[in-house]
Design a protein around this motif. Structure first.
Motif, mmCIF file in Angstrom:
data_model
loop_
_atom_site.group_PDB
_atom_site.id
_atom_site.type_symbol
_atom_site.label_atom_id
_atom_site.label_comp_id
_atom_site.label_asym_id
_atom_site.label_seq_id
_atom_site.Cartn_x
_atom_site.Cartn_y
_atom_site.Cartn_z
ATOM 1 N N LEU A 1 0.899 -1.149 -0.079
ATOM 2 C CA LEU A 1 -0.119 0.001 -0.069
ATOM 3 C C LEU A 1 0.924 1.001 -0.033
ATOM 4 N N CYS A 2 0.797 2.027 -1.129
ATOM 5 C CA CYS A 2 1.605 3.224 -1.252
ATOM 6 C C CYS A 2 0.802 4.465 -1.264
ATOM 7 N N PRO A 3 0.883 5.094 -0.213
ATOM 8 C CA PRO A 3 0.175 6.372 -0.175
ATOM 9 C C PRO A 3 0.640 7.442 -1.427
ATOM 10 N N ASP A 4 -0.479 8.328 -2.178
ATOM 11 C CA ASP A 4 0.189 9.054 -3.292
ATOM 12 C C ASP A 4 -0.525 10.442 -2.864
ATOM 13 N N GLY A 5 -0.415 10.954 -1.970
ATOM 14 C CA GLY A 5 -1.193 12.344 -1.834
ATOM 15 C C GLY A 5 -2.232 12.284 -1.149
ATOM 16 N N LYS A 6 -3.307 13.239 -1.034
ATOM 17 C CA LYS A 6 -4.186 13.302 -0.133
ATOM 18 C C LYS A 6 -5.284 12.256 -0.304
ATOM 19 N N ARG A 7 -5.727 11.248 0.653
ATOM 20 C CA ARG A 7 -6.625 10.264 0.220
ATOM 21 C C ARG A 7 -6.409 9.675 -0.966
ATOM 22 N N VAL A 8 -5.220 9.195 -1.399
ATOM 23 C CA VAL A 8 -5.040 8.507 -2.527
ATOM 24 C C VAL A 8 -4.262 7.259 -2.162
ATOM 25 N N MET A 9 -4.429 6.165 -2.714
ATOM 26 C CA MET A 9 -3.689 5.102 -2.413
ATOM 27 C C MET A 9 -3.021 4.119 -3.564
ATOM 28 N N HIS A 10 -2.046 3.698 -3.659
ATOM 29 C CA HIS A 10 -1.795 2.871 -4.983
ATOM 30 C C HIS A 10 -1.713 1.290 -4.225
ATOM 31 N N VAL A 11 -2.297 0.310 -4.816
ATOM 32 C CA VAL A 11 -2.403 -0.848 -4.297
ATOM 33 C C VAL A 11 -1.743 -1.998 -5.191
ATOM 34 N N GLY A 12 -0.856 -2.869 -4.599
ATOM 35 C CA GLY A 12 -0.431 -3.923 -5.648
ATOM 36 C C GLY A 12 0.761 -4.472 -5.162
ATOM 37 N N HIS A 13 1.846 -4.654 -6.003
ATOM 38 C CA HIS A 13 3.097 -5.248 -5.601
ATOM 39 C C HIS A 13 4.172 -4.884 -6.733
ATOM 40 N N ASP A 14 5.506 -4.783 -6.112
ATOM 41 C CA ASP A 14 6.523 -5.134 -7.149
ATOM 42 C C ASP A 14 6.941 -6.426 -7.085
ATOM 43 N N GLY A 15 7.929 -6.690 -8.162
ATOM 44 C CA GLY A 15 8.396 -7.999 -8.474
ATOM 45 C C GLY A 15 9.947 -7.815 -8.872
ATOM 46 N N ALA A 16 10.860 -8.835 -8.577
ATOM 47 C CA ALA A 16 12.026 -8.885 -9.156
ATOM 48 C C ALA A 16 12.506 -10.336 -9.116
ATOM 49 N N MET A 17 12.983 -10.725 -10.330
ATOM 50 C CA MET A 17 13.680 -12.053 -10.483
ATOM 51 C C MET A 17 14.886 -11.739 -11.541
ATOM 52 N N PRO A 18 15.816 -12.819 -11.283
ATOM 53 C CA PRO A 18 16.998 -12.497 -12.165
ATOM 54 C C PRO A 18 16.472 -11.967 -13.742
ATOM 55 N N GLY A 19 17.258 -10.826 -13.805
ATOM 56 C CA GLY A 19 17.002 -10.129 -15.313
ATOM 57 C C GLY A 19 15.505 -9.408 -15.551
ATOM 58 N N PHE A 20 14.625 -9.315 -14.394
ATOM 59 C CA PHE A 20 13.306 -8.869 -14.519
ATOM 60 C C PHE A 20 12.906 -7.904 -13.167
ATOM 61 N N LEU A 21 12.145 -6.974 -13.751
ATOM 62 C CA LEU A 21 11.412 -6.072 -12.517
ATOM 63 C C LEU A 21 10.290 -5.879 -12.975
ATOM 64 N N ALA A 22 9.359 -5.657 -12.051
ATOM 65 C CA ALA A 22 7.852 -5.415 -12.289
ATOM 66 C C ALA A 22 7.406 -4.596 -11.209
ATOM 67 N N GLY A 23 6.287 -3.679 -11.795
ATOM 68 C CA GLY A 23 5.468 -2.873 -10.856
ATOM 69 C C GLY A 23 4.133 -2.935 -11.211
ATOM 70 N N VAL A 24 3.151 -3.506 -10.739
ATOM 71 C CA VAL A 24 1.724 -3.504 -10.803
ATOM 72 C C VAL A 24 0.880 -3.029 -9.716
#
Length: 468
Positions: free
Chosen positions: A288-311
């Motif tokens: 859960l990532c707050p992003d300003g007043k009463r805004v939340m980004h919900v999800g997950h990051d990911g990492a594996m060898p050679g890869f990154l992800a933001g969802v």
């Protein structure tokens, strides 16, 4: 390189696309990411997809159908499987894992603590798995829990653990009577139509790289199979599938997948990930990532060898159409721009192409039993306003900011004068109405506090009566 953009519904949507595209191309160039795939979905626009770079396989050029490893975004799927099992009565979140798995150690860790990374499990299963790139199968991983450390006491603080989520994945598999991969396909991927999300490495997979820090060279990374740890980080997918998944996590609800109320529960913060910053929190399997007043980004990051992800999906805020999800998948294991870009695009979506403002329309009046409740009431010396909107009785403090959600009430079955607070202030508490002989509501008790039509002290006297 290939790009596909939706036409949108108006000029504003079309004008937003160049800003999206510039942000993506800047992240790919600055991060030196060999392949970058991005998707943005929302219910009021066509999906927007862009890929930049090269797949690393000359036989399969980079495109919207290219697949990337999504790493720990996999944990969000496992968390939903756990919550499905809870809703079906197969487990209780506060039960120890030993209730459902025969574990040699650390069996007192509760399911809730493992979902929120507060059970104190060490990060990885026993052994130097990132040296050997050989992960234990499910049986061995469970059998070797007595060789893994409990690095922190239960409930002490947040400590991220692949092992913990892997154990939960195997717990669900045992309860359902199949493998984790089979249960995942049957209960999430197929109902939501996520046909491009797979456990096995697909033919459309791009090559993941370690990009040299001091030159423009890059080395292909291996693609290890995670075996029993798969519920923590195994999956491959496309940006389009993941953007749809992000929208589901942020604002979803699907009769065959998960109730909205359960998603609300998953999104409630149970711990902060850094006690000094409070910049991010963790719910039940969700970041859960707050992003300003009463805004939340919900999800997950990911990492594996050679890869990154933001969802992530976006909740709340001006201009949000609801169901807004974004995925950024990259084929470099070191480019932090991948994880930053997803949040930038969610902001741009509401800043440059806000949702249309719906016109207010006349609606049916409040039911007769609740009309005497409407208007201004006082409690603890403060003023509250009770109103009827969207077919529900609502209340808010008179001085509350306009963007603060009201409390919402629902009458108990066969008790119209006793209502449960289903969201907002005092959620879960009862509101009790007291009527006179004519049926007028003369007194209310909310969470046991008196509510009266005039400002009163706790002894019932009016402030205007003195004594001074």
């Amino acid at each position: 390189m290939s790009a596909a953009t939706g036409t949108g519904r108006d000029a504003t949507a079309a004008e937003a696309h160049p800003r999206y595209e510039r942000a993506v191309r800047r992240a790919q160039a600055d991060g030196r990411i060999p392949a970058l795939s991005v998707a943005l979905v929302r219910p009021d626009r066509e999906p927007w997809v862009l890929t930049v770079g090269e797949s690393g396989d000359p036989e399969r050029p980079l495109g919207p159908g290219s697949r990337f490893r999504i790493g720990s975004v996999t944990k969000t799927f496992t968390a939903v499987l756990v919550m499905q099992a809870r809703d079906d009565g197969l487990l209780d979140l506060d039960q120890p894992v030993s209730r459902h798995l025969d574990v040699p150690a650390h069996g007192d860790a509760t399911i809730r603590r493992l979902l929120s990374h507060t059970a104190g499990y060490q990060r990885e299963p026993y052994g130097d798995v990132w040296d050997t790139l050989i992960s234990p199968d499910a049986g061995r991983m469970i059998a070797e829990l007595d060789r893994a450390e409990r690095v922190l006491p239960n409930a002490r603080r947040y400590h991220y653990s692949n092992l913990g989520l892997a154990v939960l994945g195997q717990l669900v598999a045992r309860l359902r009577g199949g493998s984790w991969a089979e249960i995942l396909a049957e209960r999430i991927l197929e109902p939501l139509g996520l046909a491009h999300t797979t456990v096995e490495r697909p033919a459309e997979a791009v090559v993941g790289y370690l990009v040299d820090a001091y030159s423009d060279a890059a080395r292909p990374e291996p693609t290890p199979d995670l075996g029993g740890v798969s519920p923590a980080a195994q999956l491959w997918s496309t940006a389009s599938d993941m953007a749809r998944w992000a929208a589901f996590l942020a604002d979803g609800g699907h009769d065959r997948v998960l109730r909205r109320a359960t998603l609300d529960e998953m999104r409630w913060p149970l711990t902060t990930t850094d006690e000094t910053l409070w910049a991010a929190g963790f719910g039940l399997g969700l970041i859960l990532c707050p992003d300003g007043k009463r805004v939340m980004h919900v999800g997950h990051d990911g990492a594996m060898p050679g890869f990154l992800a933001g969802v992530y999906g976006r909740r709340g805020g001006e201009g949000n159409p609801g169901g807004l999800g974004c995925a950024v998948l990259g084929s470099s294991g070191t480019a932090g721009q991948t994880n930053e870009l997803v949040h930038e695009l969610l902001r741009l979506a509401v800043e440059t192409d806000p949702a249309e403002i719906r016109p207010w329309r006349v609606a049916a009046p409040a039911p007769a039993p609740y009309r005497p409740v409407l208007g201004r009431w006082w409690s603890e010396g403060s003023e509250f306003v009770f109103a009827w909107h969207d077919g529900q009785l609502q209340a808010r403090a008179a001085e509350a900011p306009g963007d603060r959600p009201p409390a919402i009430f629902r009458p108990l079955p066969d008790q119209p004068d006793v209502l449960r607070t289903i969201s907002g202030r005092e959620a879960g508490e009862l509101l009790r109405l007291t009527r006179d002989e004519s049926g007028a509501v003369t007194l209310m008790h909310w969470a046991t506090y008196r509510f009266t039509r005039r400002q009163e002290a706790f002894d019932g006297g009016a402030a205007s009566d003195g004594p001074f």
